[in-house]
Each structure stands twice: as structure tokens, then as C-alpha cells.
Motif scaffolding. Structure first.
Motif, mmCIF file in Angstrom:
data_model
loop_
_atom_site.group_PDB
_atom_site.id
_atom_site.type_symbol
_atom_site.label_atom_id
_atom_site.label_comp_id
_atom_site.label_asym_id
_atom_site.label_seq_id
_atom_site.Cartn_x
_atom_site.Cartn_y
_atom_site.Cartn_z
ATOM 1 N N TYR A 1 0.852 -1.190 0.000
ATOM 2 C CA TYR A 1 0.000 0.000 0.000
ATOM 3 C C TYR A 1 0.885 1.236 0.000
ATOM 4 O O TYR A 1 2.001 1.223 0.516
ATOM 5 C CB TYR A 1 -0.873 0.049 1.266
ATOM 6 C CG TYR A 1 -1.923 -1.032 1.379
ATOM 7 C CD1 TYR A 1 -1.597 -2.283 1.884
ATOM 8 C CD2 TYR A 1 -3.231 -0.796 0.987
ATOM 9 C CE1 TYR A 1 -2.564 -3.275 2.007
ATOM 10 C CE2 TYR A 1 -4.206 -1.779 1.108
ATOM 11 C CZ TYR A 1 -3.861 -3.017 1.616
ATOM 12 O OH TYR A 1 -4.816 -3.997 1.734
ATOM 13 N N GLU B 1 4.403 3.639 13.009
ATOM 14 C CA GLU B 1 4.019 2.231 13.014
ATOM 15 C C GLU B 1 3.022 1.971 11.894
ATOM 16 O O GLU B 1 2.425 2.899 11.351
ATOM 17 C CB GLU B 1 3.386 1.839 14.354
ATOM 18 C CG GLU B 1 4.345 1.906 15.526
ATOM 19 C CD GLU B 1 3.698 1.420 16.813
ATOM 20 O OE1 GLU B 1 4.286 1.677 17.877
ATOM 21 O OE2 GLU B 1 2.621 0.801 16.749
ATOM 22 N N GLY B 2 2.842 0.694 11.567
ATOM 23 C CA GLY B 2 1.818 0.352 10.606
ATOM 24 C C GLY B 2 0.443 0.292 11.251
ATOM 25 O O GLY B 2 0.333 0.227 12.482
ATOM 26 N N PRO B 3 -0.612 0.310 10.454
ATOM 27 C CA PRO B 3 -1.966 0.192 11.010
ATOM 28 C C PRO B 3 -2.154 -1.173 11.671
ATOM 29 O O PRO B 3 -1.591 -2.172 11.214
ATOM 30 C CB PRO B 3 -2.865 0.314 9.769
ATOM 31 C CG PRO B 3 -2.012 0.900 8.707
ATOM 32 C CD PRO B 3 -0.624 0.457 8.983
ATOM 33 N N THR B 4 -2.918 -1.188 12.723
ATOM 34 C CA THR B 4 -3.284 -2.457 13.358
ATOM 35 C C THR B 4 -4.801 -2.581 13.348
ATOM 36 O O THR B 4 -5.521 -1.607 13.596
ATOM 37 C CB THR B 4 -2.766 -2.569 14.798
ATOM 38 O OG1 THR B 4 -3.222 -1.441 15.542
ATOM 39 C CG2 THR B 4 -1.259 -2.612 14.837
ATOM 40 N N PHE C 1 0.085 -5.494 9.194
ATOM 41 C CA PHE C 1 0.901 -4.477 8.545
ATOM 42 C C PHE C 1 2.285 -4.355 9.167
ATOM 43 O O PHE C 1 2.469 -4.516 10.383
ATOM 44 C CB PHE C 1 0.213 -3.110 8.632
ATOM 45 C CG PHE C 1 -0.908 -2.939 7.660
ATOM 46 C CD1 PHE C 1 -2.177 -3.406 7.960
ATOM 47 C CD2 PHE C 1 -0.694 -2.324 6.435
ATOM 48 C CE1 PHE C 1 -3.219 -3.259 7.062
ATOM 49 C CE2 PHE C 1 -1.736 -2.173 5.528
ATOM 50 C CZ PHE C 1 -2.995 -2.638 5.835
ATOM 51 N N GLY C 2 3.254 -4.037 8.311
ATOM 52 C CA GLY C 2 4.576 -3.676 8.775
ATOM 53 C C GLY C 2 4.619 -2.207 9.154
ATOM 54 O O GLY C 2 3.630 -1.488 8.987
ATOM 55 N N PHE D 1 3.563 0.849 2.834
ATOM 56 C CA PHE D 1 3.298 -0.186 3.833
ATOM 57 C C PHE D 1 3.124 -1.533 3.148
ATOM 58 O O PHE D 1 2.499 -1.644 2.098
ATOM 59 C CB PHE D 1 2.040 0.130 4.629
ATOM 60 C CG PHE D 1 2.181 1.325 5.532
ATOM 61 C CD1 PHE D 1 1.756 2.573 5.112
ATOM 62 C CD2 PHE D 1 2.746 1.193 6.789
ATOM 63 C CE1 PHE D 1 1.893 3.687 5.930
ATOM 64 C CE2 PHE D 1 2.889 2.296 7.623
ATOM 65 C CZ PHE D 1 2.466 3.546 7.186
#
Lengths: 114, 113
Positions: free
Chosen positions: A35, B42-45, A105-106, A91
Motif C-alpha cells: 500500500y 508504526e503500521g496500522p493495526t 501491517f509492517g 506499507f
């Protein structure tokens, strides 16, 4: 169990250079999604890959962008001849099945093009 | 064309009160809706989801409400806590397994002490 890993976390490239972004999915995950998040925007789907296969690349720009997920090693998002408009957070997400709701997600790679 | 809209870029709520984040969608083919939470760097959670066959789903302090006729969903957080300060993304997807997840632009929630 380590989460999704992305590197580098920050990448600075001059216009015209190439950018390579890496994503190592969670252990046991064979499905990878990329993404892009432009400033003040939501995440936009780019490409969905399984090991050695591109399943859906409908969100990828037609030129300069490519992605792969080889049998061994991380998934790579490659941007050739970067332009300022490529500056964004990229991402990667992985999932254990084709069930798209199970995406993890990273932390993202922030690409800055100068 | 924004298929998932979060019209409030930011929201400030007192600690202990209820936070209500809103989301509208335009595509009537969407049948599954998700909320993600994202901290800086950070990435989405994944936070919570709801299928179109339901109008409410609850998980602890988080409740998502879906109004299909209005094409509107909302996320309620009660009571709000300092750790809830983050960006919240609303997302939606269609019924086919290969349908993509479409994200809104996000709402930044500030929990005030």
C-alpha cells in the motif's frame, strides 16, 4: 513470532534514482500486499502477491513501479527513476491465507525524493 | 473518487468520555467494514470489524455501528483512554474474496487529560 518487517524504514533518493523497498512477511504467511500512503491521504492498494506470483497489480502505476515476491527472500517493491511525487509512506501487509481481512501491517518505509 | 470518507480530520475528547468517529461510504457493494488504528511510525493495526448483515459489533471498549440505509458507520470508544490517541482509519471491502480493502483518509484522535 516476529511481525511483518520492512526495511529500510527511511529512504532518501534523488530524482532519477531507483528505490528498493523490502518486506519480510510474518512467518507462515505467503500472501503479501503493498500500500502507499501519500501525505494527508489514506492507504491506497498497490499490488497483491503470493510466492512467485502477482495476483492483482491493479493499483500499481503503469510505469516505473514493479513488485516481486520470490520463492526465497523478501518481497521487493521497486521504483525506477523516482520523482518527487513518489515521496510517501509505503506499507506492506501479509496474511496467512487469501482472506484479505487478516492482513498484518509492517511499520512502513518512508521514501523521500529530493 | 473517495469511496470511503472520514470527514473529520481530527477529534479531541476528554479522557473518560466517549469518542465517536464517523465514516461514510458510497459503494453499495461494500459488505465488510473495518477500523484500523495507527500510531506514528508504526503500521496500522486491526481494531474491529463488522459485516453488513449486522448493525453492531462490540469488543471491550470498542463498538462499531453500521447503518446500511445511510451508508454510515461509526466507532465508539468508551471510556476513552490516553493510549487511544492515534489515527483511526475506516476501511471497506466487497463480498468477493479478491476485492480490495478501500481506506478512508483517517481521523486523528486526541485524548485530553
Amino acid at each position: 513470532n516476529a511481525g511483518v518487517m520492512q526495511n529500510p524504514r527511511h529512504l532518501v533518493r534523488r530524482r532519477g534514482q531507483e528505490a528498493r523497498l523490502r518486506c519480510s512477511p510474518m512467518k507462515g504467511h505467503s500472501h503479501v500486499y503493498w500500500y502507499r500512503q501519500l501525505p494527508e491521504e489514506g492507504l491506497k492498494f498497490m499490488v497483491y502477491l503470493q510466492k512467485e506470483n502477482i495476483i492483482d497489480e491493479s493499483g500499481m502505476p503503469k510505469e516505473r513501479f514493479s513488485a516481486e515476491f520470490p520463492k526465497e527472500g523478501p518481497s521487493i517493491l521497486r521504483i525506477q527513476q523516482v520523482v518527487r511525487g513518489d515521496s510517501a509512506a509505503y506499507f506492506c501487509a501479509s496474511s496467512p491465507t487469501r482472506e484479505r481481512y487478516e492482513q498484518y501491517f509492517g511499520p512502513g518505509t518512508r521514501l523521500t525524493v529530493t | 473518487d473517495q469511496q470511503v470518507k472520514q470527514n473529520s480530520p481530527s477529534l479531541s475528547v476528554q479522557e473518560g468520555r466517549i469518542s465517536i468517529l464517523n465514516c461514510d461510504y458510497t459503494n453499495s457493494m461494500f459488505d465488510y467494514f473495518l477500523w484500523y488504528k495507527k500510531y506514528p511510525a508504526e503500521g496500522p493495526t486491526f481494531l474491529i470489524s463488522i459485516s453488513s448483515i449486522k448493525d453492531k459489533n462490540e469488543d471491550g471498549r470498542f463498538t462499531v455501528f453500521l447503518n446500511k440505509s445511510a451508508k454510515h458507520l461509526s466507532l465508539h470508544i468508551v471510556p476513552s483512554q490516553p493510549g487511544d490517541s492515534a489515527v483511526y482509519f475506516c476501511a471497506a471491502s466487497g463480498m468477493n474474496r479478491d476485492d480490495k480493502i478501500i481506506f478512508g483518509k483517517g481521523t486523528r484522535l486526541h485524548i485530553l487529560p
